[in-house]
Design an enzyme around this catalytic site. Structure first.
Site, PDB file in Angstrom:
ATOM      1  CG  HIS A 124      -2.126  -0.952   0.949  1.00  0.00           C
ATOM      2  ND1 HIS A 124      -3.333  -0.542   0.435  1.00  0.00           N
ATOM      3  CD2 HIS A 124      -2.241  -2.293   1.122  1.00  0.00           C
ATOM      4  CE1 HIS A 124      -4.147  -1.564   0.312  1.00  0.00           C
ATOM      5  NE2 HIS A 124      -3.498  -2.651   0.727  1.00  0.00           N
ATOM      6  CG  HIS A 131       3.902  -5.911   3.115  1.00  0.00           C
ATOM      7  ND1 HIS A 131       3.288  -5.566   4.298  1.00  0.00           N
ATOM      8  CD2 HIS A 131       2.903  -5.991   2.191  1.00  0.00           C
ATOM      9  CE1 HIS A 131       1.985  -5.435   4.110  1.00  0.00           C
ATOM     10  NE2 HIS A 131       1.725  -5.688   2.839  1.00  0.00           N
TER      11      HIS A 131
END
Length: 403
Positions: A143, A243
């Site tokens: 994101h 991530h």
């Protein structure tokens, strides 16, 4: 004409510092403590670049206590709850973690409306931790990458409004600086940002989207000041943090190279598009090979191959894919997934964090009231090695679509 007094020469810099502090507080409600210009977490005034002497460190020795925190997604209160759960902050949000090391695996952005406040909160803790002999490492998630590329599909109304307010205060600060002789003319951060945003019908949202674009695009004030100090992958002791996940090709390409190139991109040195290993299903920030579907279908062979190429690595710790039943593991605890969807914008999950004390096996600290003393019990009696805790193998919940 006599030269001005030395104190007078410092007035422009004092004015700039005061204005920057005023803007920071207006945006975040936080007075940032002084930073160490030689540290990875350095984030001075909005115009300060990362000092040339500073390098992004990819490998850290194992601290006596290591805490891993999952995705935060714009929920400041849940973020604070996670840090308090680990004993890292007190009720006044001051660092109490001593010399502990902390890794937050990315995804501060989207799904919530307090993204900037979380960035400032994390920056404050980085500085406080360093002064106490500890550290806080933050990673780039998918994101972060999406927002820098201008992909705002998961932005909330509150997130737009927070950036609109940032834009107001940032421009006000620049105007004040422009009145002070001796300061360089401030760059127009909105240059090149269209005044009308395509596919956004409500005119009231245009200022917020324009501010978000200006702040987060490569070399934007927020991208440069905060995100460029993030890592994309880090090895702490025998744990690899990323991530999404790492493949063999990523390791061969070079973990240090990945960190440096992503930083250069965020600082506006590599064009508008993110590096290729940050885009697509096999990207380091998008990969679900070790967390998709049920834990029993995790690609353990590929994981073993990757870990074998990183000296000393025993496990990969990842966020990105929500674990509906709490932090989970696969592949004999070699893959640990710590995104519990704690943000109200996700599944409003109860905060959980991962703790590793020295060379001991990881354990879960849980805020679930079903578990006493914050520790989840170990229910798999047949497993001789493990986390010593409940790490369920229920299926996770992917919540994104392919970029």
């Amino acid at each position: 004409m006599e030269d001005p007094h030395p104190i007078c020469k410092k007035i422009p810099d004092l004015v700039a510092s005061f204005v920057d502090t005023f803007v920071d507080f207006s945006v975040s409600g936080i007075f940032l403590p002084p930073s160490n210009p030689n540290s990875n977490s350095y984030a001075g005034s909005p115009s300060d670049p990362l000092p040339a002497s500073s390098t992004l460190r990819t490998h850290y020795p194992a601290p006596d206590r290591l805490i891993a925190i999952g995705d935060l997604h714009g929920d400041l209160e849940k973020s604070k709850q996670a840090f308090r759960l680990a004993g890292l902050i007190d009720r006044s949000d001051r660092w109490t973690g001593g010399s502990a090391g902390v890794v937050q695996v990315g995804d501060v952005f989207d799904r919530g409306g307090e993204e900037l406040k979380i960035l400032y909160f994390l920056e404050k803790l980085k500085r406080e931790a360093e002064r106490n002999g500890g550290y806080l490492i933050t990673l780039n998630g998918n994101h972060e990458i999406m927002n820098v590329e201008g992909d705002f599909r998961y932005v909330t109304k509150e997130g737009v409004e927070e950036f609109r307010d940032w834009g107001f205060w940032f421009l006000a600060g620049n105007k004040i600086k422009g009145l002070c002789n001796g300061l360089e003319k401030q760059k127009d951060v909105f240059r090149g940002i269209p005044s009308v945003i395509r596919n956004v019908k409500e005119e009231e949202y245009w200022p917020g989207f324009r501010a978000r674009s200006a702040a987060l695009r490569p070399d934007g004030p927020i991208a440069r000041r905060f995100l460029s100090k993030n890592l994309t992958v880090v090895v702490v002791g025998d744990s690899v943090f990323v991530h999404g996940g790492l493949l063999d090709g990523h390791v061969k390409y070079g973990l240090e190279k990945i960190n440096e190139e992503v930083r250069n991109w965020l600082n506006g040195l590599m064009g508008k598009s993110a590096p290729k290993y940050c885009k697509g299903w096999d990207a380091v920030v998008w990969l679900r090979k070790f967390s998709d579907d049920s834990a029993r279908r995790c690609d353990c062979i590929a994981l073993e191959e990757v870990l074998a190429t990183i000296p000393g690595a025993k496990r990969m710790i990842m966020g990105h894919t929500i674990q509906e039943f709490g932090i989970s593991h696969a592949c004999s605890n070699r893959a640990i997934r710590i995104d519990v969807g704690m943000s109200k914008g996700c599944i409003n999950g109860l905060p959980e964090v991962l703790e590793i004390n020295g060379t001991s096996e990881p354990r879960v600290l849980s805020s679930n009231p079903l578990y006493q003393n914050n520790y989840k019990p170990y229910w798999d009696a047949d497993r001789k090695e493990g986390l010593g805790l409940l790490l369920p193998e229920h299926g996770p919940k992917p919540v994104e679509v392919k970029a």
